[in-house]
Design a protein around this motif. Structure first.
Motif, PDB file in Angstrom:
ATOM      1  N   GLU A 126       0.843  -1.205   0.000  1.00  0.00           N
ATOM      2  CA  GLU A 126       0.000   0.000   0.000  1.00  0.00           C
ATOM      3  C   GLU A 126       0.870   1.243   0.000  1.00  0.00           C
ATOM      4  OE1 GLU A 126      -3.901   1.365   2.496  1.00  0.00           O
ATOM      5  OE2 GLU A 126      -2.087   0.953   3.633  1.00  0.00           O
ATOM      6  N   ASP A 182       2.407   2.183  -3.317  1.00  0.00           N
ATOM      7  CA  ASP A 182       1.465   2.497  -4.395  1.00  0.00           C
ATOM      8  C   ASP A 182       1.395   1.365  -5.420  1.00  0.00           C
ATOM      9  OD1 ASP A 182      -0.494   4.119  -5.503  1.00  0.00           O
ATOM     10  OD2 ASP A 182       0.910   5.200  -6.785  1.00  0.00           O
ATOM     11  N   THR A 215      -5.580  -8.490  -0.868  1.00  0.00           N
ATOM     12  CA  THR A 215      -5.453  -7.089  -0.462  1.00  0.00           C
ATOM     13  C   THR A 215      -6.605  -6.645   0.429  1.00  0.00           C
ATOM     14  OG1 THR A 215      -4.177  -6.543  -2.437  1.00  0.00           O
ATOM     15  CG2 THR A 215      -5.340  -4.731  -1.353  1.00  0.00           C
ATOM     16  N   VAL A 253      -3.919  -0.771  -5.017  1.00  0.00           N
ATOM     17  CA  VAL A 253      -4.057  -1.283  -3.657  1.00  0.00           C
ATOM     18  C   VAL A 253      -4.668  -0.227  -2.748  1.00  0.00           C
ATOM     19  CG1 VAL A 253      -2.769  -2.010  -1.608  1.00  0.00           C
ATOM     20  CG2 VAL A 253      -2.199  -2.981  -3.851  1.00  0.00           C
ATOM     21  N   VAL A 254      -4.151   1.001  -2.799  1.00  0.00           N
ATOM     22  CA  VAL A 254      -4.615   2.068  -1.899  1.00  0.00           C
ATOM     23  C   VAL A 254      -6.122   2.255  -2.015  1.00  0.00           C
ATOM     24  CG1 VAL A 254      -4.529   4.550  -1.456  1.00  0.00           C
ATOM     25  CG2 VAL A 254      -2.411   3.288  -1.821  1.00  0.00           C
ATOM     26  N   VAL A 299      -8.212  -0.891  -0.736  1.00  0.00           N
ATOM     27  CA  VAL A 299      -8.246  -1.028   0.720  1.00  0.00           C
ATOM     28  C   VAL A 299      -9.173   0.031   1.326  1.00  0.00           C
ATOM     29  CG1 VAL A 299      -6.894  -0.882   2.850  1.00  0.00           C
ATOM     30  CG2 VAL A 299      -5.980  -2.108   0.861  1.00  0.00           C
TER      31      VAL A 299
END
Length: 261
Positions: free
Chosen positions: A157, A160, A175, A243-244, A247
């Motif tokens: 995360e 990036d 994730t 990912v950011v 999540v």
């Protein structure tokens, strides 16, 4: 005319068209059966991924070893209670260099054993990486943080990274588990064999009771609003997303859709 099989070169072209870029860090979940028969099999698929990522990129896969766990919780299949002490006494300690994965794509084993691969040191939920950021991403994996803030997921995360679902759905999107550590989630007891300064030991500890049963529904809610690229890689349906963002969406969705009592 007979369709030709996907190849290292055609897979690399498909991945680039999907939006994977040189220098990216990407965690991959895959089904090679969905990709189709490829000359060179799993090796050619890893080569295609590394061709696109280039020397500045990093390829990451989960390398979980769920068989190194307390047999009293086993369900697929369960084992007789009389076996439990023997299993706890005799299961080999986790060794990042040799402990094989269990229940995951064959691509995972190809990456785990790839020259220069680095594996995180968790006896149950390790990850492996190849590329420029491999050592940094795998450096920290705390025993009581399977998939949380002290795991490579949090490092991904921060880096990036992006997620590539290659022929698989959101139900296997590891994730999303990071979000479970950021909402009220029950904890449970774990046990496993580890190597310590005193030799092989069986240890017990508590951590979040992760649960992916609703991840398909979570993903279905996330996809329409996501910064997501979707296309074909070989014969497989593929999704690529950050990912950011995934999540953050999962945290909000879990707070709303999972009971906390």
């Amino acid at each position: 005319m007979t369709d030709l099989p996907p190849t290292r070169a055609s897979l690399a072209a498909d991945l680039a068209a999907l939006g994977l870029r040189e220098g990216d860090t990407v965690i991959v979940h895959s089904s090679l059966r969905a990709v189709g028969w490829v000359p060179g099999g799993r090796v050619a698929v890893v080569q295609a991924l590394l061709d696109v990522l280039g020397p500045a990129g990093t390829l990451v896969v989960p390398t979980q070893t769920s068989d190194n766990s307390d047999p009293k919780f086993w369900q697929r299949p369960p084992v007789p209670e009389a076996w439990w002490p023997v299993i706890r006494e005799q299961t080999p300690a986790f060794d990042p260099a040799v402990s094989p994965t269990r229940g995951l794509s064959v691509l995972v084993e190809a990456v785990r054993t790839w020259p220069g691969a680095v594996r995180s040191n968790h006896p149950q939920t390790s990850f492996a990486a190849v590329g420029a950021q491999a050592a940094a991403l795998m450096a920290t994996h705390e025993l009581d943080s399977h998939l949380g803030e002290g795991s490579p997921l949090a490092a991904l995360e921060r880096a990036d990274a992006r997620v590539l679902l290659l022929g698989v759905g959101f139900d296997v999107c590891t994730t999303f588990h990071l979000a479970e550590y950021r909402v009220p989630t029950p904890k449970t007891e774990y046990g496993c064999a580890v190597r310590t300064d005193n030799g092989r030991e069986w240890v017990t500890y508590t951590d979040v009771a992760t649960n992916s049963d609703d991840f398909a529904h979570l993903g279905a809610a996330y996809e329409p609003t996501a910064t997501l690229r979707r296309g074909r890689v070989g014969k497989a349906d593929a999704r690529l997303f950050p990912v950011v963002e995934a999540v953050a969406f999962a945290v909000d969705w879990l707070r709303t859709n999972r009971p906390t009592g």
